[in-house]
Enzyme design. Structure first.
Site, PDB file in Angstrom:
ATOM      1  N   CYS A  65       0.875  -1.172   0.000  1.00 28.24           N
ATOM      2  CA  CYS A  65       0.000   0.000   0.000  1.00 28.24           C
ATOM      3  C   CYS A  65       0.914   1.224   0.000  1.00 28.24           C
ATOM      4  O   CYS A  65       2.108   1.096  -0.308  1.00 28.24           O
ATOM      5  CB  CYS A  65      -1.006  -0.020   1.142  1.00 28.24           C
ATOM      6  SG  CYS A  65      -0.340   0.010   2.814  1.00 28.24           S
ATOM      7  N   GLY A  66       0.375   2.389   0.330  1.00 26.88           N
ATOM      8  CA  GLY A  66       1.220   3.584   0.310  1.00 26.88           C
ATOM      9  C   GLY A  66       2.379   3.476   1.279  1.00 26.88           C
ATOM     10  O   GLY A  66       3.529   3.761   0.945  1.00 26.88           O
ATOM     11  N   THR A  67       2.067   3.036   2.483  1.00 27.80           N
ATOM     12  CA  THR A  67       3.091   2.920   3.534  1.00 27.80           C
ATOM     13  C   THR A  67       3.430   1.475   3.886  1.00 27.80           C
ATOM     14  O   THR A  67       4.445   1.227   4.531  1.00 27.80           O
ATOM     15  CB  THR A  67       2.573   3.572   4.832  1.00 27.80           C
ATOM     16  OG1 THR A  67       1.359   2.886   5.214  1.00 27.80           O
ATOM     17  CG2 THR A  67       2.281   5.051   4.651  1.00 27.80           C
ATOM     18  N   MET A  71      -1.768  -2.427   5.413  1.00 26.39           N
ATOM     19  CA  MET A  71      -1.758  -3.820   4.937  1.00 26.39           C
ATOM     20  C   MET A  71      -1.212  -4.754   6.015  1.00 26.39           C
ATOM     21  O   MET A  71      -1.761  -5.839   6.244  1.00 26.39           O
ATOM     22  CB  MET A  71      -0.898  -3.938   3.674  1.00 26.39           C
ATOM     23  CG  MET A  71      -1.550  -3.375   2.429  1.00 26.39           C
ATOM     24  SD  MET A  71      -2.961  -4.391   1.923  1.00 26.39           S
ATOM     25  CE  MET A  71      -3.129  -3.906   0.200  1.00 26.39           C
ATOM     26  N   HIS A  98      14.258 -15.293  11.837  1.00 23.53           N
ATOM     27  CA  HIS A  98      13.816 -15.266  13.238  1.00 23.53           C
ATOM     28  C   HIS A  98      12.309 -15.384  13.421  1.00 23.53           C
ATOM     29  O   HIS A  98      11.858 -15.930  14.428  1.00 23.53           O
ATOM     30  CB  HIS A  98      14.283 -13.970  13.919  1.00 23.53           C
ATOM     31  CG  HIS A  98      15.779 -13.881  14.036  1.00 23.53           C
ATOM     32  ND1 HIS A  98      16.398 -12.874  14.741  1.00 23.53           N
ATOM     33  CD2 HIS A  98      16.771 -14.655  13.535  1.00 23.53           C
ATOM     34  CE1 HIS A  98      17.715 -13.039  14.680  1.00 23.53           C
ATOM     35  NE2 HIS A  98      17.972 -14.118  13.938  1.00 23.53           N
ATOM     36  N   HIS A 133      13.953 -19.521  18.053  1.00 19.63           N
ATOM     37  CA  HIS A 133      12.976 -18.689  17.334  1.00 19.63           C
ATOM     38  C   HIS A 133      11.646 -19.425  17.165  1.00 19.63           C
ATOM     39  O   HIS A 133      10.582 -18.814  17.157  1.00 19.63           O
ATOM     40  CB  HIS A 133      13.545 -18.272  15.980  1.00 19.63           C
ATOM     41  CG  HIS A 133      14.839 -17.535  16.108  1.00 19.63           C
ATOM     42  ND1 HIS A 133      14.942 -16.335  16.768  1.00 19.63           N
ATOM     43  CD2 HIS A 133      16.101 -17.856  15.698  1.00 19.63           C
ATOM     44  CE1 HIS A 133      16.200 -15.932  16.751  1.00 19.63           C
ATOM     45  NE2 HIS A 133      16.926 -16.837  16.108  1.00 19.63           N
TER      46      HIS A 133
HETATM   47  C1  RB5 Z   1      -4.060   5.217   0.996  1.00 22.50           C
HETATM   48  O1  RB5 Z   1      -4.136   6.588   0.836  1.00 22.50           O
HETATM   49  C2  RB5 Z   1      -3.128   4.851   2.128  1.00 22.50           C
HETATM   50  O2  RB5 Z   1      -3.705   5.201   3.342  1.00 22.50           O
HETATM   51  C3  RB5 Z   1      -2.822   3.376   2.090  1.00 22.50           C
HETATM   52  O3  RB5 Z   1      -2.244   3.060   0.860  1.00 22.50           O
HETATM   53  C4  RB5 Z   1      -1.868   2.875   3.140  1.00 22.50           C
HETATM   54  O4  RB5 Z   1      -0.715   3.643   3.184  1.00 22.50           O
HETATM   55  C5  RB5 Z   1      -2.447   2.660   4.473  1.00 22.50           C
HETATM   56  O5  RB5 Z   1      -1.775   2.228   5.428  1.00 22.50           O
END
Ligand code: RB5
Length: 149
Positions: A65-67, A71, A98, A133
């Protein structure tokens, strides 16, 4: 090794880079989207893929996803999933050795495609070390059982 991959709208370009790399190295994968123009909700992609990995339909799952944060949070709600948010190759290696992670999450807006592809290759190629582990991830599995997750 069977791989499942998905992204939200924030990860479509990186997903394309990663699937191109999987094709190049001859690993089979199934792409669960998104096939999106506009904005979608990352749990709608993370949860079904995580369930398929947890049920053994796929050996590993890759989420973007963006960050990578949303996800990874969503995937880790599924019993049996150990999903690591990874943006460096040291962690990619360590989380296989691990944590025996069966899923990885990446952020398209955080790192470039070259590093992301290298991270995924590292993560796919590294083995779990077991031993102490195994005891540790066993405690997480025991908690999942006890909590009825
Ligand atoms: C979408 O704008 C962004 O919030 C999503 O891709 C993600 O980074 C969420 O954690």
């Amino acid at each position: 090794m069977k791989i499942a991959i998905a992204s939200d709208h924030g990860g479509t370009r990186l997903r394309a880079e990663i699937t191109a790399m999987l094709e190049e190295i001859g690993l089979s994968y199934k792409d669960f989207g998104c096939d999106c123009e506009g904005s979608v909700d990352y749990p709608d992609y993370a949860l079904p893929v995580a369930e398929k990995v947890a049920q053994g339909e796929f050996d590993r799952g890759i989420l973007i996803c963006g960050t990578g944060i949303g996800m990874s949070i969503a995937a880790n709600k599924v019993k049996g999933i150990r999903c690591a948010l990874v943006h460096d190759t040291f962690s990619a290696k360590a989380t296989r050795q691990h944590n025996d992670t069966n899923m990885i999450a990446l952020g398209e807006r955080v790192i470039g495609p070259g590093l992301a592809v290298e991270i995924v290759q590292t993560w796919l190629g590294e083995a779990f070390e077991g031993g102490r582990h195994q005891t540790r991830i066993g405690k997480i599995a025991a908690y999942e059982e006890k909590a009825g997750l």
